[in-house]
Write a protein that holds these residues in place. Structure first.
Motif, PDB file in Angstrom:
ATOM      1  N   HIS A  44       0.811  -1.211   0.000  1.00  0.00           N
ATOM      2  CA  HIS A  44       0.000   0.000   0.000  1.00  0.00           C
ATOM      3  C   HIS A  44       0.852   1.273   0.000  1.00  0.00           C
ATOM      4  O   HIS A  44       0.308   2.379   0.094  1.00  0.00           O
ATOM      5  N   ASP A  45       2.174   1.122  -0.112  1.00  0.00           N
ATOM      6  CA  ASP A  45       3.054   2.299  -0.143  1.00  0.00           C
ATOM      7  C   ASP A  45       2.746   3.152  -1.366  1.00  0.00           C
ATOM      8  O   ASP A  45       2.717   2.632  -2.491  1.00  0.00           O
ATOM      9  N   PRO A  46       2.560   4.458  -1.179  1.00  0.00           N
ATOM     10  CA  PRO A  46       2.473   5.300  -2.360  1.00  0.00           C
ATOM     11  C   PRO A  46       3.866   5.467  -2.970  1.00  0.00           C
ATOM     12  O   PRO A  46       4.866   5.419  -2.255  1.00  0.00           O
ATOM     13  N   HIS A  85       3.328   0.376 -10.352  1.00  0.00           N
ATOM     14  CA  HIS A  85       3.701   1.787 -10.372  1.00  0.00           C
ATOM     15  C   HIS A  85       4.576   2.145 -11.568  1.00  0.00           C
ATOM     16  O   HIS A  85       5.178   3.222 -11.614  1.00  0.00           O
TER      17      HIS A  85
END
Length: 163
Positions: A44-46, A85
């Motif tokens: 869940h790390d941005p 990402h």
């Protein structure tokens, strides 16, 4: 010899270089530290825009590889996060699950091993101790200072050999 094996290598750390770990620091702030929850929250790390942009920029001329203190048990989540990402595909070097040596030792060991057969263009990392040792060993370093520093993570990296 593949085309990639002739290209220089750009080495990127993950936590607080490409991935913002601020939301999961709370698991390290209490005693005992909850490492399982800390790593379980990693998907869940941005992303950190400056780190991602730098990785994409280096991918134009270099093979991008990832060098993290995350334990091997986090490999699937890590690979999925990188792909989600839009980060360049590349080898991911992770810490053995039972390896508790300081990050500055484990990362420098891997860098030296890579440098035996490849030209290392740059190491991008947020850990000052890793950066200092890499520079002393002759590597070019970019210090990732775009994330909020965490005292708990610093202790984890250096004293506890956890990330």
């Amino acid at each position: 010899m593949t085309a990639d094996s002739k290209r220089p290598v750009a080495v990127f750390d993950l936590d607080n270089t490409l991935a913002d770990t601020a939301h999961r620091q709370r698991f390290l702030e209490r005693g005992p530290r909850d490492w399982d929850a800390f790593f379980a929250a990693a998907p869940h790390d941005p992303p950190l825009a400056r780190g991602v942009a730098l990785a994409l920029e280096h991918a134009e001329e270099c093979e991008v590889v990832y060098l993290t203190g995350r334990p091997e048990r986090c490999r699937r989540d890590t690979l999925e996060w990188l792909a989600a990402h839009g980060l360049p595909e590349g080898r991911v070097y992770m810490r053995r699950d039972d390896d508790r040596r300081p990050a500055r030792r484990t990362k420098l060991e891997t860098l030296r091993r890579l440098a035996r057969t490849r030209d290392i263009r740059v190491l991008v990392d947020d850990d000052e101790l890793v950066c200092e040792d890499a520079e002393r060993a002759g590597f070019t370093v970019v210090r990732a200072r775009w994330a909020t520093p965490s005292a708990e993570l610093k202790v984890a990296q250096e004293r506890e050999g956890r990330t």
